[in-house]
Design an enzyme around this catalytic site. Structure first.
Site, PDB file in Angstrom:
ATOM      1  N   THR A  83      36.917  76.322  52.680  1.00  0.00           N
ATOM      2  CA  THR A  83      36.458  74.960  52.369  1.00  0.00           C
ATOM      3  C   THR A  83      36.200  74.757  50.869  1.00  0.00           C
ATOM      4  OG1 THR A  83      34.145  75.553  52.765  1.00  0.00           O
ATOM      5  CG2 THR A  83      35.380  74.691  54.651  1.00  0.00           C
TER       6      THR A  83
ATOM      7  N   GLY B 106      27.497  70.562  50.145  1.00  0.00           N
ATOM      8  CA  GLY B 106      28.655  71.440  50.343  1.00  0.00           C
ATOM      9  C   GLY B 106      28.356  72.453  51.451  1.00  0.00           C
ATOM     10  N   ASP B 107      27.153  72.984  51.412  1.00  0.00           N
ATOM     11  CA  ASP B 107      26.752  73.978  52.410  1.00  0.00           C
ATOM     12  C   ASP B 107      26.632  73.351  53.801  1.00  0.00           C
ATOM     13  OD1 ASP B 107      26.526  75.757  50.245  1.00  0.00           O
ATOM     14  OD2 ASP B 107      24.478  75.100  49.869  1.00  0.00           O
TER      15      ASP B 107
ATOM     16  N   ILE C  87      28.859  57.536  47.327  1.00  0.00           N
ATOM     17  CA  ILE C  87      27.513  56.963  47.213  1.00  0.00           C
ATOM     18  C   ILE C  87      27.027  57.242  45.789  1.00  0.00           C
ATOM     19  CG2 ILE C  87      25.143  57.101  48.101  1.00  0.00           C
ATOM     20  CD1 ILE C  87      26.390  58.270  50.718  1.00  0.00           C
ATOM     21  N   PRO C  88      26.471  56.229  45.099  1.00  0.00           N
ATOM     22  CA  PRO C  88      26.061  56.444  43.707  1.00  0.00           C
ATOM     23  C   PRO C  88      24.760  57.232  43.596  1.00  0.00           C
ATOM     24  CG  PRO C  88      25.555  54.205  44.366  1.00  0.00           C
ATOM     25  CD  PRO C  88      26.232  54.844  45.542  1.00  0.00           C
TER      26      PRO C  88
ATOM     27  N   ASP D 134      32.330  73.230  40.168  1.00  0.00           N
ATOM     28  CA  ASP D 134      32.579  71.852  40.557  1.00  0.00           C
ATOM     29  C   ASP D 134      32.853  71.032  39.292  1.00  0.00           C
ATOM     30  OD1 ASP D 134      32.857  69.728  42.277  1.00  0.00           O
ATOM     31  OD2 ASP D 134      30.867  69.912  43.160  1.00  0.00           O
TER      32      ASP D 134
ATOM     33  N   ASN E  73      36.255  72.931  47.137  1.00  0.00           N
ATOM     34  CA  ASN E  73      36.368  71.590  46.575  1.00  0.00           C
ATOM     35  C   ASN E  73      37.611  71.567  45.676  1.00  0.00           C
ATOM     36  OD1 ASN E  73      35.604  72.695  44.045  1.00  0.00           O
ATOM     37  ND2 ASN E  73      33.429  72.245  44.416  1.00  0.00           N
TER      38      ASN E  73
END
Ligand code: ATP
Ligand code: PLP
Ligand code: MG
Ligand code: NA
Ligand code: MG
Length: 297
Positions: A144, A222-223, A214-215, A118, A146
């Protein structure tokens, strides 16, 4: 919506916290699926903590479980779901599992989250990349990745929505009819790009969902995302936009609940990764309120 099914889910298990099977099995059960988990590792907690201990299943041990099931004629599955895989030998054993399950059910849907890294960082051994590219992608039904994983699988950089759509087309040509790039970082937002090729060689139907970032940093998302996409896309097989809207909406509800629960106990949400409040979110998983809409290209 059509019927549910029986899913073999090969993912990590943590004693405490929600990643891997711990974040996938419960939601899929809530959506009405029989889920049979094989725990590829059993760790005390996820690897983002300062330390962890536990055991790793090897390829032969995975195969033993498959043989055990086969010995009792228990290998009929509608879906196979895989996530993080830590070694080349285990990934090769998973490929054998795909063939074996397809020999029992030629219609088996293989949903693969090609977890490799990632944000530019690889967190599996380098040699897994070519195995995913050459052997796993061709047998996957739904993928799926990223942004970074889509780049690794296609060999080109994704800097725009157009690049993301192109990456999906490239991946369809290699195998899967459904591709969802679960997150692309663009202009401070997260972009999901979905692509469904209904007939080989035809242009895919593509859409996006813009997700406000969202911070905070969460694990297990992911799962959870891949599990929800499997769950909903099987209920709406010809309408991946709706499936993705439902999955994204559940996930965002989980994340907002997680953030507010941490804040209410005075925890600084931006300093460490947060364990998702999965069990507390069961109503949002069973009946999500769609707030983020898909836009067709
Ligand atoms: P992989 O499992 O292949 O590593 P990934 O990198 O997309 O996939 P995550 O980064 O966990 O996995 O993101 C999955 C989904 O979780 C995203 O599509 C998004 O909906 C949601 N998500 C994760 N973090 C945030 C955040 N900070 N704000 C909003 N949504 C988030
Ligand atoms: N599996 C294990 C064993 C982990 O330690 C982690 C994160 O630390 C994950 C999975 C994370 O998954 P996700 O990409 O869903 O956040
Ligand atoms: Mg990510
Ligand atoms: Na993903
Ligand atoms: Mg991940």
């Amino acid at each position: 919506p059509s019927d549910t099914g029986r899913i073999l889910s090969i993912q990590s298990h943590t004693v405490q916290g929600y990643v891997g099977n711990k974040s996938a099995v419960f939601p899929l059960q809530l959506l009405g699926y029989d889920v049979d988990p094989i725990n590829s590792v059993q760790f005390s907690n996820h690897t983002g903590y300062p330390s962890f201990k536990g055991q790793v299943l090897n390829g032969q041990q995975l195969w033993d479980l498959i043989e055990g099931l086969e010995g009792n004629d228990l290998l009929f599955y509608t879906h196979l779901l895989t996530g993080y895989i830590g070694s080349e030998s285990f990934l090769n054993a998973v490929l054998q599992v795909v063939s074996k399950l397809r020999s029992k059910n030629p219609e088996l849907t293989y949903v693969c989250d090609p977890v490799m890294g990632d944000e530019g960082k690889l967190y599996v051994p380098q040699e897994l990349v070519s195995v995913y590219r050459e052997k796993v992608v061709p047998v996957a039904s739904m993928l799926t990745p990223n942004q970074f994983e889509a780049e690794l699988l296609t060999g080109f950089k994704i800097k725009s929505e157009g690049d993301g759509r192109e990456a999906c087309r490239f991946l369809h040509a290699a195998g899967p009819s459904k591709v969802i790039i679960t997150s692309i970082n663009i202009d401070g937002n997260l972009l999901l790009i979905g692509s469904h090729q209904k007939e080989k060689g035809e242009p895919p139907r593509q859409f996006k969902i813009v997700i406000p970032k969202i911070p905070a940093y969460f694990t297990g998302t992911g799962d959870l995302m891949t599990a929800l996409l499997l769950g909903w896309s099987n209920k709406y097989p010809d309408n991946m936009e709706i499936a993705a809207e439902l999955a994204v909406s559940s996930l965002q509800a989980v994340l907002h609940r997680t953030l507010s629960d941490y804040k209410s106990v005075g925890h600084d949400a931006e300093s460490t990764s947060l364990e998702i409040r999965l069990i507390q979110s069961q109503d949002d998983i069973r009946s999500p309120q769609v707030k983020l809409k898909a836009e067709l290209y």
